[in-house]
Design a protein around this motif. Structure first.
Motif, short mmCIF file in Angstrom:
data_model
loop_
_atom_site.label_atom_id
_atom_site.label_comp_id
_atom_site.label_asym_id
_atom_site.label_seq_id
_atom_site.Cartn_x
_atom_site.Cartn_y
_atom_site.Cartn_z
N PHE A 142 0.82 -1.21 0.00
CA PHE A 142 0.00 0.00 0.00
C PHE A 142 0.85 1.27 0.00
N ASP A 143 2.08 1.17 0.52
CA ASP A 143 2.99 2.33 0.46
C ASP A 143 3.32 2.66 -0.99
N ALA A 144 3.60 1.64 -1.79
CA ALA A 144 3.92 1.87 -3.21
C ALA A 144 2.70 2.39 -3.96
N LEU A 145 1.51 1.85 -3.67
CA LEU A 145 0.29 2.34 -4.32
C LEU A 145 0.04 3.80 -3.98
N TYR A 146 0.26 4.16 -2.72
CA TYR A 146 0.05 5.54 -2.29
C TYR A 146 1.06 6.47 -2.98
N ALA A 147 2.31 6.05 -3.03
CA ALA A 147 3.33 6.87 -3.68
C ALA A 147 2.99 7.08 -5.15
N GLU A 148 2.49 6.05 -5.81
CA GLU A 148 2.09 6.18 -7.22
C GLU A 148 0.89 7.12 -7.36
N ALA A 149 -0.07 7.02 -6.45
CA ALA A 149 -1.24 7.91 -6.50
C ALA A 149 -0.82 9.37 -6.29
N VAL A 150 0.11 9.61 -5.39
CA VAL A 150 0.62 10.98 -5.15
C VAL A 150 1.37 11.46 -6.39
N ARG A 151 2.19 10.60 -6.98
CA ARG A 151 2.93 10.96 -8.18
C ARG A 151 1.98 11.29 -9.34
N ARG A 152 0.94 10.46 -9.51
CA ARG A 152 -0.05 10.69 -10.57
C ARG A 152 -0.77 12.02 -10.36
N LYS A 153 -1.15 12.30 -9.12
CA LYS A 153 -1.86 13.54 -8.81
C LYS A 153 -0.97 14.75 -9.08
#
Length: 174
Positions: A142-153
């Motif tokens: 979930f840390d990697a998913l969150y980092a990707e979501a922040v990067r996408r945003k």
């Protein structure tokens, strides 16, 4: 000598950050096998499509509900639906002393990581009770998913994730 309990020292000076699980519960679930019993007469070689996301909301003073939603669709070699599992695993967490960005991250990473093993066990149980072989989902970072979501945003021109939304793991096929 001070009479202040060391465990309460944070309350007097702004409280040390804390995230604590209060309750885990199954909010919603469904299992469908639209082609049974015919599907059991064919060789078993399905393709699984997984959709994973989470969200949170404040439900009281320092209390947050986090809902982890998982949908799985299994299709046979003819691309026909064999089964569908949908699940909302939820938990209530006490959160004290976190700034907005820290709160967003904790509710998007730590909380779903706590909920995921419960969701995984429930999904496996539903699938086997439906007459199919066990379906053990792989662990999720979930840390990697969150980092990707922040990067996408950030790439879209936003500065942070919207409050109340958390991780959208998107769709994964096996």
């Amino acid at each position: 000598m001070s009479e202040t309990d060391p465990g309460q020292a944070g309350a007097a000076d702004g409280q040390a950050p804390q995230v604590a699980l209060q309750k885990i519960f199954l909010k919603d679930t469904s299992f469908e096998s639209p082609r049974s019993p015919e599907v059991f007469r064919k060789p078993w070689n399905p393709k699984h499509q997984l959709d994973l996301n989470s969200r949170f909301r404040q439900v009281g003073d320092d209390l947050y509900e986090v809902v982890l939603t998982i949908s799985i669709e299994a299709r046979d070699e003819e691309d026909k639906v064999v089964f569908i599992v949908e699940l909302q695993q939820a938990g209530i967490f006490t959160v004290v002393g976190l700034a907005d960005a820290q709160l967003q991250q904790a509710m998007s990473t730590f909380a779903p990581s706590i909920l995921f093993p419960y969701a995984r066990e429930t999904i496996d149980s539903l699938v086997t009770r439906g007459g199919f072989p066990a379906l053990m989902l792989a662990p999720v970072n979930f840390d990697a998913l969150y980092a990707e979501a922040v990067r996408r945003k950030a790439a879209e021109g936003g500065s942070a994730l919207d409050g109340g939304s958390a991780v959208d793991g998107g769709t994964v096929s096996h």
